[in-house]
Design a protein around this motif. Structure first.
Motif, PDB file in Angstrom:
ATOM      1  N   SER A   1     -11.080  -3.704 -26.552  1.00 37.32           N
ATOM      2  CA  SER A   1     -10.234  -4.904 -26.598  1.00 37.32           C
ATOM      3  C   SER A   1      -8.788  -4.538 -26.900  1.00 37.32           C
ATOM      4  CB  SER A   1     -10.759  -5.884 -27.654  1.00 37.32           C
ATOM      5  OG  SER A   1     -12.020  -6.384 -27.282  1.00 37.32           O
ATOM      6  N   ALA A   2      -8.605  -3.625 -27.851  1.00 36.39           N
ATOM      7  CA  ALA A   2      -7.253  -3.207 -28.198  1.00 36.39           C
ATOM      8  C   ALA A   2      -6.588  -2.499 -27.029  1.00 36.39           C
ATOM      9  CB  ALA A   2      -7.283  -2.293 -29.426  1.00 36.39           C
TER      10      ALA A   2
ATOM     11  N   ALA B   1     -11.373  -9.985 -14.241  1.00 38.01           N
ATOM     12  CA  ALA B   1     -11.166  -8.556 -14.016  1.00 38.01           C
ATOM     13  C   ALA B   1     -11.127  -7.797 -15.340  1.00 38.01           C
ATOM     14  CB  ALA B   1      -9.871  -8.333 -13.236  1.00 38.01           C
ATOM     15  N   ARG B   2     -10.541  -8.393 -16.354  1.00 38.50           N
ATOM     16  CA  ARG B   2     -10.517  -7.777 -17.688  1.00 38.50           C
ATOM     17  C   ARG B   2     -11.936  -7.626 -18.234  1.00 38.50           C
ATOM     18  NH1 ARG B   2      -5.489  -8.043 -20.509  1.00 38.50           N
ATOM     19  NH2 ARG B   2      -3.841  -8.855 -19.160  1.00 38.50           N
ATOM     20  N   ASP B   3     -12.748  -8.669 -18.064  1.00 40.36           N
ATOM     21  CA  ASP B   3     -14.121  -8.618 -18.558  1.00 40.36           C
ATOM     22  C   ASP B   3     -14.927  -7.555 -17.815  1.00 40.36           C
ATOM     23  OD1 ASP B   3     -13.488 -10.665 -20.279  1.00 40.36           O
ATOM     24  OD2 ASP B   3     -14.427 -12.239 -19.060  1.00 40.36           O
ATOM     25  N   ARG B   4     -14.714  -7.464 -16.520  1.00 41.67           N
ATOM     26  CA  ARG B   4     -15.429  -6.461 -15.729  1.00 41.67           C
ATOM     27  C   ARG B   4     -15.033  -5.056 -16.177  1.00 41.67           C
ATOM     28  NH1 ARG B   4     -14.172  -6.321  -9.446  1.00 41.67           N
ATOM     29  NH2 ARG B   4     -12.194  -5.553 -10.311  1.00 41.67           N
TER      30      ARG B   4
ATOM     31  N   ALA C   1     -17.348  -2.121 -17.866  1.00 40.78           N
ATOM     32  CA  ALA C   1     -17.447  -0.809 -17.225  1.00 40.78           C
ATOM     33  C   ALA C   1     -17.092   0.322 -18.184  1.00 40.78           C
ATOM     34  CB  ALA C   1     -16.530  -0.765 -16.003  1.00 40.78           C
ATOM     35  N   LEU C   2     -16.241   0.035 -19.164  1.00 37.46           N
ATOM     36  CA  LEU C   2     -15.847   1.065 -20.128  1.00 37.46           C
ATOM     37  C   LEU C   2     -16.894   1.287 -21.216  1.00 37.46           C
ATOM     38  CD1 LEU C   2     -12.076   0.121 -20.598  1.00 37.46           C
ATOM     39  CD2 LEU C   2     -12.948   2.210 -19.528  1.00 37.46           C
ATOM     40  N   MET C   3     -17.765   0.321 -21.438  1.00 39.55           N
ATOM     41  CA  MET C   3     -18.743   0.404 -22.525  1.00 39.55           C
ATOM     42  C   MET C   3     -19.577   1.684 -22.523  1.00 39.55           C
ATOM     43  SD  MET C   3     -18.950  -2.017 -24.851  1.00 39.55           S
ATOM     44  CE  MET C   3     -18.185  -3.616 -25.194  1.00 39.55           C
TER      45      MET C   3
END
Length: 205
Positions: free
Chosen positions: A141-142, A155-158, A162-164
Motif C-alpha cells: 500500500s505504501a 488497476a491498483r488493486d490488480r 500481483a505483488l503479494m
C-alpha cells in the motif's frame, strides 16, 4: 487470552525462566519441531507444570515463537512511501523493497515454512493470520502511493494482488521448490518481477 507470566513484567528467577521458555519456543520454530508446551518445557529444561504457568496453551507457544517474525525486515527506519517519483524510480523502489524483504525471508526460511505449515493445519482454517505477519499489505500500500494519480483503482488493486506472492513464505516456497532457483537468483528474480509489474501497470495507463 489472559496475561501469563511470559507476557507480563518479570524480574529475577521468573524473568530468567520466561526468557528460557521464549528462546526454546523460537528454537522449536526455527528447527520445525512441534510448538507445544511439553516440547518447550523439555528444551528449556523446566517441568511441564512450570511451563504451563508461563504458556497456558500451545497457541501461546506459537505466539511467543513468532514474535521475532513480526519485526519489519526493513531495518532502514527512514524508509517512507514514495510520494513524487518518476515511473522508473518507482519501479526501482519496488525492486529495492522486494529485494530487502526477500533477503529477510530467506534468512528466516525455516521459521516461515513452519508457520506456513501451521497455518494450513485443519484446526487453524478459520483463524486469521497474525497482523505482525501480514506486513506485506502495508508495504505494498505504501509503495503504490507513488503511482501516477491517473491509475484507476481497479488497476491498483490488480497490481497489489500481483505483488503479494513476492513476499514472505510464498516467495521462498515457489522460487525454491517449484522454480528451483538458488537464493541469490531467486531474490533477483523477485525484484525483477516487482519492477516489471510496476512498469506494466504504468504503461497500460
Amino acid at each position: 487470552m489472559a496475561d501469563s507470566p511470559a507476557t507480563t513484567a518479570l524480574s529475577g528467577p521468573k524473568e530468567r525462566t520466561a526468557r528460557l521458555l521464549r528462546q526454546a519456543a523460537r528454537e522449536l520454530l526455527r528447527t520445525g519441531q512441534p510448538l507445544t508446551v511439553p516440547a518447550v518445557a523439555k528444551l528449556a529444561g523446566v517441568s511441564r507444570a512450570t511451563a504451563y504457568r508461563y504458556f497456558p496453551t500451545n497457541d501461546s507457544v506459537v505466539l511467543h515463537a513468532t514474535m521475532s517474525l513480526a519485526d519489519d525486515p526493513l531495518t532502514d527506519a527512514g524508509w517512507t512511501p514514495p510520494t513524487a517519483t518518476s515511473p522508473d524510480e518507482l519501479a526501482a523502489r519496488a525492486a529495492e523493497l522486494v529485494r530487502a524483504t526477500a533477503s529477510w525471508a530467506f534468512d528466516h526460511e525455516s521459521e516461515l515454512r513452519t508457520m506456513l505449515r501451521l497455518s494450513l493445519a485443519p484446526e487453524r482454517q478459520n483463524q486469521q493470520p497474525r497482523r505482525g505477519l501480514t506486513n506485506r499489505g502495508r508495504w505494498i500500500s505504501a509503495l503504490l502511493e507513488g503511482l501516477p494519480g491517473d491509475i484507476p483503482p481497479a488497476a491498483r488493486d490488480r497490481l497489489a494482488a500481483a505483488l503479494m506472492p513476492l513476499f514472505g513464505s510464498d516467495a521462498v516456497v515457489w522460487t525454491s521448490d517449484v522454480a528451483q532457483l538458488p537464493r541469490d537468483q531467486a531474490i533477483e528474480t523477485l525484484a525483477w518481477m516487482a519492477r516489471a509489474l510496476i512498469a506494466a501497470t504504468i504503461h497500460d495507463w
